[in-house]
Design an enzyme around this catalytic site. Structure first.
Site, mmCIF file in Angstrom:
data_model
loop_
_atom_site.group_PDB
_atom_site.id
_atom_site.type_symbol
_atom_site.label_atom_id
_atom_site.label_comp_id
_atom_site.label_asym_id
_atom_site.label_seq_id
_atom_site.Cartn_x
_atom_site.Cartn_y
_atom_site.Cartn_z
ATOM 1 N N ASP A 48 0.790 -1.242 0.000
ATOM 2 C CA ASP A 48 0.000 0.000 0.000
ATOM 3 C C ASP A 48 0.821 1.290 0.000
ATOM 4 O OD1 ASP A 48 -1.968 -1.891 0.202
ATOM 5 O OD2 ASP A 48 -2.876 -1.093 2.027
ATOM 6 N N HIS A 97 -10.709 0.930 -3.258
ATOM 7 C CA HIS A 97 -12.069 0.975 -2.730
ATOM 8 C C HIS A 97 -13.080 1.451 -3.773
ATOM 9 C CE1 HIS A 97 -10.541 0.025 1.164
ATOM 10 N NE2 HIS A 97 -9.870 1.162 1.308
ATOM 11 N N LYS A 106 -7.289 -4.652 -3.077
ATOM 12 C CA LYS A 106 -8.112 -5.142 -1.974
ATOM 13 C C LYS A 106 -9.082 -4.069 -1.509
ATOM 14 C CE LYS A 106 -4.320 -4.024 1.222
ATOM 15 N NZ LYS A 106 -4.900 -2.906 1.983
ATOM 16 N N CYS A 129 -2.030 -2.308 7.678
ATOM 17 C CA CYS A 129 -1.967 -3.232 6.542
ATOM 18 C C CYS A 129 -0.699 -4.085 6.511
ATOM 19 C CB CYS A 129 -2.155 -2.463 5.238
ATOM 20 S SG CYS A 129 -3.823 -1.762 5.113
#
Length: 207
Positions: free
Chosen positions: A9, A53, A98, A160
């Site tokens: 990320d 997202h 994700k 994360c």
């Protein structure tokens, strides 16, 4: 041993200037780039994860508590979801996305991004969900590449990175984290996360 580096990320929205900026996020991106360039021969494959997202429900909030709910961030197909420009993606073999419709902290919840979508934003990225029958998970991909050892770096240590490392151990991989190539949101939570990882069997590596 077949070893993978997993970069978690390192995206614009988690670095300085983003809605969920992590202190030192941009420096971490640059440091990871330097690390990959100098140690590439140690790794058989390199993977990266992205928050991606679409409609993640209560994960987004106008009044976030910064524990279970957060400001809008890393919306699929936006600049904020792209890798930070200081992260050189040249040597990254695959990206895993994700959190499309729910909170997803672990990279092991991600699915392989289509090959024709460029994660740096050079092409428009479709926000449509992947066909479940055709998805490849991070675990699938690692096993297809005969990986048995993973080294994890990225953002954020206390969320994360932590979740990805715990899932890696649970999946049976020899798991390592390099704290100097990670950055956390909260110092106390970061210390607690690293202690939890060690207790779970994750080895913390020095640079």
């Amino acid at each position: 041993m077949t070893r993978a580096l997993i970069v978690v990320d390192v995206q614009n929205d988690f670095c300085e200037g983003g809605p969920l900026a992590v202190p030192g996020g941009a420096d971490t991106a640059s440091d990871i780039t330097d690390y990959i360039e100098t140690t590439l021969g140690r790794y058989d494959v390199v993977a990266a994860t992205q928050d991606w997202h679409i409609e993640p429900g209560a994960h987004f909030s106008d009044t976030p508590d910064y524990k279970e709910s957060w400001p809008v961030h890393c919306v699929a197909g936006t600049i904020g979801a792209n890798p930070h420009p200081d992260l050189d993606t040249e040597h990254i073999d695959a990206f895993f996305r994700k959190g499309q419709y729910e909170a997803a902290y672990s990279g092991f919840e991600g699915v392989l991004a289509p090959e024709d979508e460029v994660p740096t934003g050079d092409l428009d990225a479709a926000a449509a969900p992947a066909d479940p029958a055709e998805t490849v998970s991070l675990d699938d991909w690692l096993r297809e590449n005969d990986v048995d050892e993973v080294v994890i770096v990225g953002l954020t240590t206390d969320y994360c990175v932590r979740a990805t490392a715990l899932d890696a151990v649970a999946a049976g991989y020899d798991t390592y984290v390099i704290p100097e190539l990670c950055a956390g949101i909260d110092r106390a939570d970061t210390r607690a996360a690293l202690a939890e990882l060690e207790d779970a069997g994750v080895e913390l590596l020095d640079l």
